[in-house]
Design a protein around this motif. Structure first.
Motif, PDB file in Angstrom:
ATOM      1  N   ALA A  79       7.837 -35.018  25.765  1.00 17.65           N
ATOM      2  CA  ALA A  79       9.059 -34.084  25.428  1.00 17.65           C
ATOM      3  C   ALA A  79       9.316 -34.190  23.678  1.00 17.65           C
ATOM      4  O   ALA A  79       9.072 -35.322  23.308  1.00 17.65           O
ATOM      5  N   LEU A 108      12.556 -33.285  21.689  1.00 20.79           N
ATOM      6  CA  LEU A 108      14.051 -33.152  21.821  1.00 20.79           C
ATOM      7  C   LEU A 108      14.447 -32.911  20.631  1.00 20.79           C
ATOM      8  O   LEU A 108      14.288 -33.526  19.246  1.00 20.79           O
ATOM      9  N   LEU A 134      12.974 -36.390  32.121  1.00 26.91           N
ATOM     10  CA  LEU A 134      12.365 -36.156  31.142  1.00 26.91           C
ATOM     11  C   LEU A 134      10.984 -35.344  31.141  1.00 26.91           C
ATOM     12  O   LEU A 134      10.966 -34.575  30.313  1.00 26.91           O
ATOM     13  N   PHE A 135      10.325 -35.956  32.010  1.00 24.71           N
ATOM     14  CA  PHE A 135       9.026 -35.443  31.988  1.00 24.71           C
ATOM     15  C   PHE A 135       8.592 -34.764  33.378  1.00 24.71           C
ATOM     16  O   PHE A 135       7.572 -34.584  33.815  1.00 24.71           O
ATOM     17  N   ASP A 165      15.798 -29.944  24.937  1.00 20.50           N
ATOM     18  CA  ASP A 165      14.364 -29.748  25.007  1.00 20.50           C
ATOM     19  C   ASP A 165      14.006 -28.654  24.259  1.00 20.50           C
ATOM     20  O   ASP A 165      14.335 -27.565  24.874  1.00 20.50           O
TER      21      ASP A 165
END
Length: 783
Positions: A776, A778, A769-770, A752
């Motif tokens: 996000a 990456l 992820l959130f 991230d």
């Protein structure tokens, strides 16, 4: 010896600065260290050439040979360039080829034309029809009919003065009595209201203060571009933004000449593409300034089903009359008729005269005996049916002025034989009638009138008459169908990456009617249309008189988008709104009683106690609004193209229509916030990895699986960077959240960019992820 031309450089990202006398080159130089730290590669400057004194925008150029003194002059610009380069930044400047300021005392070229008439060497600069109005250029500056303004006209040596205006007198006329003196000039000062129907010069849209320039003439091009080309050649400037190319007689030829003169420098054009319209593939430019991207980004965060509900609520609440905005397509058509017969009446008249002259003189007998009124009617009926801004010489005019449009246009005629005027006009536009140079003027004027009509009828009229969702009423948008599906978005990005990888992209500009953050908030209303209409029902009281329902609906949404009951800002935006709509008041026919009632409503309603109900609703929707704000920002910064960041928008930026959106900003901003951190991360990644985002890169959608897959949009750039955002987050929460929704990442390890300690591989759970933010970015970890 000619200096070696610097190589063309493609920006990784640009940052738009609005230069004004209060924010000159020196102030921009002071902001350079901060702007360089963001990660942009170039500063994008508003026009830098000499403009009308005090101008806050610079598009009213008066001298192409000088850099604007109020900004610091040429040395100030060169100093800014040196400072920028010292921090690794280049400059892109906005140029204005279409028009100059109609200000003789500041515009030397125009002064000479007024003094010497068609014999002036500068006469070829301006698009003036000397064959009408007695061979005099009409100058619409008088506050009333001439007879009421005589006392304000005075001769001062060889100058005629009228309040702050000054005009040169033709040699030898200084001693004539005023009536004879006025008749002896190459120009005629007239009442400003005559501009709509009597004007005999081309202008920018319907703005009489801006006179059209004939850059199609090679000598005019050379004279008006010499300073800009010098700055490019000497490395002071790296690239160009071309303002309003659609106003030019031949954009194809102009852009080819510009490309050759600049050696192929990175250049984007302010071309507004209608839905599905491609940029002419023959244009030697990097692409557009990015309004086509704006529609795509906004549409991702708009719920189509919710918009339909919102539209139904709008119709109930605002009760738009069938002739005042009930349907989008009909609204545009009605607005176009209105503009042609009012603001652009002079342009339509000139076009009709040109058509009549061609027909009368044509050796083709099929064109003869066409009544001027019939030709004008045919022109109007075809113009209002164009679905794009204009045809181009390099394109297929038949795809713009279609057979279907012609068939509809014929219905305006009672006598079938008279309806033949439609076919005559269409043949003139297509070049099948009068194909040679004699028809070129008509084709150019038709295209120029068409672009002005589209801008005035859609951007400046219909967008203010059809207001179920204000975030959709943006340049290049489609308020009748504002939502964009992920599939449509991915297809758009694939086309851009393939055909125009260096095009510009924007979400906020100096011309947007609402900033991206305001539009992001408004889009949430499509996820809760019933809550919105319920709050409006509660906020609307019988003791708060409402001038009309459409104004009230727009006013409440303006408050919701801004989130702040600032009476001055909301009031000024709404005043512009009702004047542009032109239903009850306008810029030229103001109705004080209506405007006062509108102001009273704004003060008592949105900016009064009831307004707290709307701001409370906005506060309760903070999370989905933030998801939209961050999602739109990240998508914009990582999708194909070169992103342009408007001043101040790296952080929270809530702005309404100009001049509100051109307010000065502070560098650096006081509050960094999540948006600024995200913007910085994305821009720095682009700067570090230009290969991941440039012409040789790739774009590919990523697969999301699980119960909430439709709420995650994700894509990869060159398999090295991944963008993932949350869309329609309020609907997502109502449906139970992410649950076991997963994003399939390309093989490898991913970090991230905002929290490098967080790593993901292959099948990432979207909820994880959130976990920190609803978005996000990456980056692949090197092996």
């Amino acid at each position: 010896m000619t200096p070696e031309r610097p190589a063309s450089v493609v920006p990784t990202a640009t940052y738009r600065l609005q230069l004004t006398p209060e924010f000159p080159f020196a102030a921009a130089a002071g902001a350079v260290p901060y702007l360089a730290s963001l990660g942009v590669s170039h500063l994008h400057l508003s026009p830098v050439l000499e403009a009308v004194p005090g101008s806050t925008h610079g598009y009213d150029v008066v001298d192409h040979a000088r850099v604007r003194e109020e900004l610091g002059g040429e040395e100030g610009l060169r100093a800014l360039s040196r400072t920028a380069r010292g921090h690794g930044l280049g400059l892109v400047v906005d140029i204005v080829p279409n028009h100059m300021a109609m200000s003789p005392r500041h515009n030397h070229a125009l002064w000479e034309v007024l003094r010497e008439g068609p014999a002036s060497p500068y006469a070829r600069w301006f698009d003036i029809d000397w064959e009408v109005r007695g061979g005099q250029l009409l100058v619409p500056v008088l506050g009333g009919p001439l007879g009421t303004q005589v006392e304000a006209l005075r001769v001062d040596g060889d100058v005629l003065r009228y309040h702050d205006h000054a005009f040169p007198l033709r040699a030898g006329t200084e001693q004539l009595p005023l009536p004879e003196l006025l008749e002896a000039q190459w120009y005629r000062p007239v009442w400003w209201r005559l501009a709509r129907t009597e004007l005999n010069y081309r202008r920018f849209f319907s703005i009489s203060e801006l006179i059209g320039v004939r850059v199609e003439d090679p000598e005019v091009f050379a004279a008006t571009h010499a300073k800009t080309l010098q700055l490019l050649r000497e490395g002071v400037v790296d690239g160009l933004r071309v303002d309003h190319p659609d106003g030019l007689a031949d954009p194809d030829a102009y852009l080819a000449r510009l490309h050759e003169a600049t050696g192929g420098r990175w250049t984007v054009v302010e071309k507004i593409l209608s839905a599905g319209e491609p940029l002419p593939p023959s244009w030697p430019v990097a692409g557009t300034t990015g309004y086509d991207a704006l529609r795509q980004v906004d549409g991702l965060f708009t719920d189509p089903a919710g918009f339909d509900e919102l539209l139904a609520g709008y119709r109930r609440f605002a009760a738009p009359q069938t002739d005042r905005g009930g349907e989008w397509a009909a609204t545009v058509r009605r607005a176009a008729y209105k503009v042609l017969t009012s603001e652009l009446a002079a342009e339509t008249d000139r076009l009709a005269r040109t058509a009549a002259r061609l027909c009368a003189a044509s050796p083709d007998l099929a064109l003869r005996d066409r009544a001027p009124w019939a030709l004008r009617t045919a022109l109007e009926e075809l113009l209002v049916r164009l679905g794009v801004y204009r045809p181009y010489e390099s394109g297929d005019a038949a795809s713009v002025v279609t057979r279907e449009a012609a068939a509809e246009a014929r219905l305006a005629f009672v006598v079938p034989e008279e309806a033949g005027a439609v076919d005559v006009v269409r043949d003139l536009v297509l070049g099948t009638a009068c194909p040679g140079p004699e028809g070129a003027e008509f084709r150019a004027r038709f295209a120029q009138t068409a672009s002005a009509l589209r801008a005035k009828s859609v951007e400046d009229t219909a967008f203010y008459r059809y207001v179920p969702l204000l975030s959709a009423t943006e340049v290049g948008g489609d308020p009748g169908r504002p939502a964009v599906s992920p599939e449509e978005f991915h297809a758009h990005c694939a086309r851009v990456q393939r055909d125009w990888p260096h095009t510009g992209t924007v979400v906020t500009t100096h011309d947007t009617k609402r900033s991206a953050d305001v539009r992001a908030a408004l889009a949430v209303l499509t996820e809760c249309p019933q809550r919105w209409t319920d709050v409006l029902a509660e906020a609307t009281h019988a003791d708060t008189p409402v001038p009309d329902g459409q104004l009230a609906w727009a006013a409440w949404q303006t408050l919701f988008g801004l989130g702040e009951a600032d009476e001055e800002r909301v009031g000024q935006a709404l005043l512009k709104h009702i004047r542009e709509a032109g239903l009850y008041t306008s810029w030229t026919e103001q109705e004080p009683a209506y405007e006062e009632a509108a102001a009273a409503f704004v003060a008592a309603g949105p900016c009064g106690a009831p307004g707290r109900l709307v701001t409370a609703l906005r506060d309760s929707l903070g999370s989905p609004i933030q998801a939209n704000v961050l999602g739109a920002a990240l998508v914009h910064l990582t999708m194909p193209g070169v992103p342009d960041v408007y001043q101040g928008t790296e952080g929270e930026f809530r702005a309404l229509v100009d001049p509100d959106n051109r307010r000065p900003v502070r560098f650096p901003p006081v509050d960094p916030g999540d948006k600024r951190a995200l913007t910085t991360a994305a821009l720095r990644l682009r700067a570090r990895r230009p290969d991941v985002f440039g012409a040789g890169s790739s774009y590919a959608p990523l697969t999301v699986t699980g119960p909430a897959a439709a709420h995650c949009l994700a894509f990869t750039r060159s398999g090295e960077a991944v963008t993932a955002v949350t869309r329609l987050s309020l609907r997502l929460a109502e449906a139970g959240g992410w649950r076991d929704t997963r994003l399939t990442l390309p093989p490898g390890r991913w970090t991230d960019t905002l929290a490098p300690e967080r790593e993901f591989t292959t099948h990432a759970r979207v909820e994880e992820l959130f976990a920190r933010l609803p978005v996000a970015l990456l980056e692949r970890v090197p092996e």
